[in-house]
Scaffold this motif. Structure first.
Motif, mmCIF file in Angstrom:
data_model
loop_
_atom_site.group_PDB
_atom_site.id
_atom_site.type_symbol
_atom_site.label_atom_id
_atom_site.label_comp_id
_atom_site.label_asym_id
_atom_site.label_seq_id
_atom_site.Cartn_x
_atom_site.Cartn_y
_atom_site.Cartn_z
ATOM 1 N N CYS A 188 45.437 65.833 54.777
ATOM 2 C CA CYS A 188 44.074 66.372 54.862
ATOM 3 C C CYS A 188 43.828 67.218 53.618
ATOM 4 N N THR A 189 43.490 66.546 52.530
ATOM 5 C CA THR A 189 43.407 67.203 51.227
ATOM 6 C C THR A 189 41.990 67.240 50.669
ATOM 7 N N ASP A 190 41.020 66.931 51.506
ATOM 8 C CA ASP A 190 39.641 66.841 51.053
ATOM 9 C C ASP A 190 38.766 67.676 51.990
ATOM 10 N N PRO A 191 37.689 68.283 51.498
ATOM 11 C CA PRO A 191 36.825 69.052 52.402
ATOM 12 C C PRO A 191 36.313 68.232 53.582
ATOM 13 N N GLU A 192 36.088 66.922 53.361
ATOM 14 C CA GLU A 192 35.584 66.066 54.438
ATOM 15 C C GLU A 192 36.663 65.712 55.463
ATOM 16 N N HIS A 220 49.989 75.394 52.834
ATOM 17 C CA HIS A 220 50.240 75.290 51.393
ATOM 18 C C HIS A 220 49.277 74.284 50.753
ATOM 19 N N VAL A 221 49.153 73.122 51.387
ATOM 20 C CA VAL A 221 48.322 72.055 50.831
ATOM 21 C C VAL A 221 46.862 72.497 50.767
ATOM 22 N N ALA A 222 46.369 73.069 51.850
ATOM 23 C CA ALA A 222 44.967 73.497 51.881
ATOM 24 C C ALA A 222 44.700 74.621 50.894
ATOM 25 N N ALA A 223 45.634 75.564 50.787
ATOM 26 C CA ALA A 223 45.449 76.682 49.853
ATOM 27 C C ALA A 223 45.472 76.192 48.416
ATOM 28 N N ARG A 224 46.366 75.292 48.099
ATOM 29 C CA ARG A 224 46.463 74.775 46.733
ATOM 30 C C ARG A 224 45.172 74.078 46.304
ATOM 31 N N ARG A 225 44.482 73.449 47.269
ATOM 32 C CA ARG A 225 43.249 72.721 46.952
ATOM 33 C C ARG A 225 41.992 73.544 47.218
ATOM 34 N N GLY A 226 42.180 74.791 47.622
ATOM 35 C CA GLY A 226 41.030 75.661 47.825
ATOM 36 C C GLY A 226 40.160 75.254 48.996
ATOM 37 N N LEU A 227 40.762 74.753 50.074
ATOM 38 C CA LEU A 227 40.015 74.301 51.244
ATOM 39 C C LEU A 227 39.884 75.469 52.229
ATOM 40 N N GLU A 228 38.803 76.199 52.095
ATOM 41 C CA GLU A 228 38.618 77.422 52.874
ATOM 42 C C GLU A 228 38.571 77.139 54.368
ATOM 43 N N ALA A 229 37.797 76.129 54.797
ATOM 44 C CA ALA A 229 37.671 75.827 56.224
ATOM 45 C C ALA A 229 39.004 75.386 56.815
ATOM 46 N N HIS A 230 39.784 74.616 56.053
ATOM 47 C CA HIS A 230 41.099 74.195 56.527
ATOM 48 C C HIS A 230 42.022 75.397 56.715
ATOM 49 N N VAL A 231 41.982 76.311 55.745
ATOM 50 C CA VAL A 231 42.830 77.499 55.843
ATOM 51 C C VAL A 231 42.486 78.300 57.089
ATOM 52 N N GLU A 232 41.210 78.489 57.335
ATOM 53 C CA GLU A 232 40.790 79.206 58.544
ATOM 54 C C GLU A 232 41.270 78.493 59.800
ATOM 55 N N LEU A 233 41.123 77.171 59.826
ATOM 56 C CA LEU A 233 41.551 76.384 60.985
ATOM 57 C C LEU A 233 43.048 76.547 61.231
ATOM 58 N N TYR A 234 43.857 76.418 60.177
ATOM 59 C CA TYR A 234 45.306 76.501 60.347
ATOM 60 C C TYR A 234 45.746 77.894 60.771
ATOM 61 N N LEU A 235 45.094 78.913 60.226
ATOM 62 C CA LEU A 235 45.446 80.278 60.621
ATOM 63 C C LEU A 235 45.115 80.526 62.094
#
Length: 490
Positions: A188-192, A220-235
């Motif tokens: 899951c490396t894309d905003p979509e 790690h993957v989401a943070a490296r790609r700057g995926l803010e929504a993913h980071v929030e979801l994982y946290l």
């Protein structure tokens, strides 16, 4: 006609047939889901006892007609070809000729290369949900890793949400690993891809599962790609910001290292904000002992560096080569000269970074650990201030504003031989007043006002950013203590 009977019209027959197919489909789905859950949660011995006998080795198919039916999503042809379990689990093989170096012949030769996939992988990667459903109903293994990946990897990587939902409904393992050791959540490396990540987590994907080789988590993957929504979801699902990769990097290290482009600065800033709010350590040393501040300064991200310093990052921490965040900022001056690198340098100086200025000729003076790549060694052959200045000015000379901040952080202007020749003629002509003033002051004593400024800043050290605005001094003097840009060296 008897009251217990009724006429079987064509529409009634179609309705009964459809209802029967739906019941069979639901039974098949539930059986596959139960089998997958049994294998996933029971002890190894128990699951081995319940496991069916191993199926025979799947066959390979190179028939272009079969390949075309799958890649085109032709449901009628797929149904006519894949009628049983053996057909549904065929290995689709393609052979291509590629150039390869032959040491024996000493030249490049065409060498056949085989690529493998499965019918279910093809259907899932292209979003052919009906074809994928038919293949599963005929016995296709939903977790089969063929050609390096399972069908769930392809559906997630291709953003095929309907196919991913279908596979999970039929018992696909949300944590299945590819041959490279990647789980679907790592793709899951894309905003979509956010809906896919939500779907995987809802079906039991482990948010802290690491890749096999590099030990990267989805965070790690989401943070490296700057995926803010993913980071929030994982946290929200329990991701641990303190988890480290094989190289020792946290998600915050990854975010600060990934913030390379100016247009992406805002979203990486928000990612770092959320990680720090979740307890990420701003001093965590990762690859080559780079802290997040090293990475932010090396990428010319002033706002991100200010955020890290506000949360306790160390402005003087050396990496494994002895470089401090100020060194990284100076190395990046030329690359990011259009992003106001002087702001990053001034920020670090206000938080305690900066050169130590021993007396010229004091060959025994000791530099701080790691200053300008010198590690913990002591410079004896050349006066320390000369050696430091040569490195410093070489990186700064093409950006007059950065050079001015660096020169004003010192109580003397070093000789200009090391940097004057490196300034392009057109740049010198554009900023002639500044460069001439710096050249004129090289090796000359600074005025008393500047020496007093240096002495006070040296006394305050890392407290400059907080203490100077509170000093009981006229506003003009407080402003002068903050190393304002004047376009001249006095």
């Amino acid at each position: 006609m008897s009251q217990e009977t009724f006429a079987f019209t064509s529409s009634a027959l179609r309705s009964l047939r459809l209802q029967r197919e739906l019941l069979e489909l639901e039974e098949r789905r539930r059986a596959l889901a139960r089998e997958s859950a049994t294998r996933r949660f029971l002890p190894p011995r128990a699951s081995a006892q319940l496991a069916p006998a191993p199926a025979r080795r799947p066959q390979r198919c190179r028939d272009p007609a079969v390949h075309n039916a799958l890649y085109a999503g032709d449901l009628l042809r797929v149904k006519s070809i894949f009628k049983d379990e053996n057909a549904a689990n065929l290995i689709m093989e393609t052979v291509s000729e590629e150039l390869a170096w032959s040491p024996e012949l000493g030249l490049w030769v065409l060498s056949p290369r085989k690529k493998h996939t499965s019918p279910l992988r093809i259907a899932a990667s292209r979003g052919y949900r009906d074809c994928a459903r038919h293949l599963i109903m005929q016995g296709a293994e939903v977790d089969a890793v063929v050609g390096g990946q399972a069908a769930l990897h392809d559906s997630v990587a291709g953003l095929r949400l309907d196919c991913a939902r279908l596979l999970l409904a039929f018992g696909a393992d949300p944590n299945v690993l590819s041959e490279e050791g990647l789980a679907p959540l790592h793709l899951c490396t894309d905003p979509e891809s956010l809906p896919c990540a939500e779907l995987l987590l809802a079906h039991g994907a482990r948010v802290n599962l690491s890749t096999r080789d590099r030990h990267l988590t989805a965070l790690h993957v989401a943070a490296r790609r700057g995926l803010e929504a993913h980071v929030e979801l994982y946290l929200r699902h329990g991701a641990e910001p303190a988890r480290r990769s094989r190289e020792g990097e946290t998600a915050l290290n990854a975010a600060c290292a990934g913030a390379e482009r100016p247009e992406d600065a805002e979203r990486y800033y928000r990612v770092a904000e959320r990680l720090l709010a979740a307890g990420a350590d701003p001093r965590a040393a990762g690859r080559k002992d780079h802290t997040p501040l090293h990475n932010a300064c090396g990428n010319g991200q002033t706002r991100l560096a200010r955020l890290l310093l506000r949360h306790g990052a160390a402005a003087t921490a050396p990496n494994c080569a002895g470089y401090t965040p100020l060194d990284c900022a100076l190395h990046a001056v030329d690359e990011y000269r259009h992003q106001r690198p002087e702001r990053t340098i001034a920020l670090l100086l206000d938080h305690g970074a900066g050169p130590v200025n021993p007396k010229v000729g004091d060959a025994g003076a000791r530099l701080p650990p790691g200053f300008w790549g010198g590690g913990r060694r002591q410079c004896h052959s050349v006066p320390p201030v000369t050696r430091v200045s040569r490195q410093m000015l070489k990186f700064c000379c093409r950006c007059p504003r950065a050079l001015e901040v660096v020169l004003n952080a010192s109580d003397r202007v070093p000789p200009a031989e090391a940097w004057a020749e490196a300034v392009p003629p057109e740049l010198w002509q554009e900023h002639e007043v500044f460069y001439e003033s710096a050249l004129r002051m090289a090796g000359q004593p600074r005025r008393l006002q500047h020496l007093a400024r240096c002495a006070l800043r040296r006394h305050l050290g890392a407290r400059c950013h907080a203490a100077i605005p509170k000093l009981a001094l006229p506003p003009a003097l407080r402003h002068y203590l903050q190393l304002p840009l004047e376009g001249l060296i006095h």
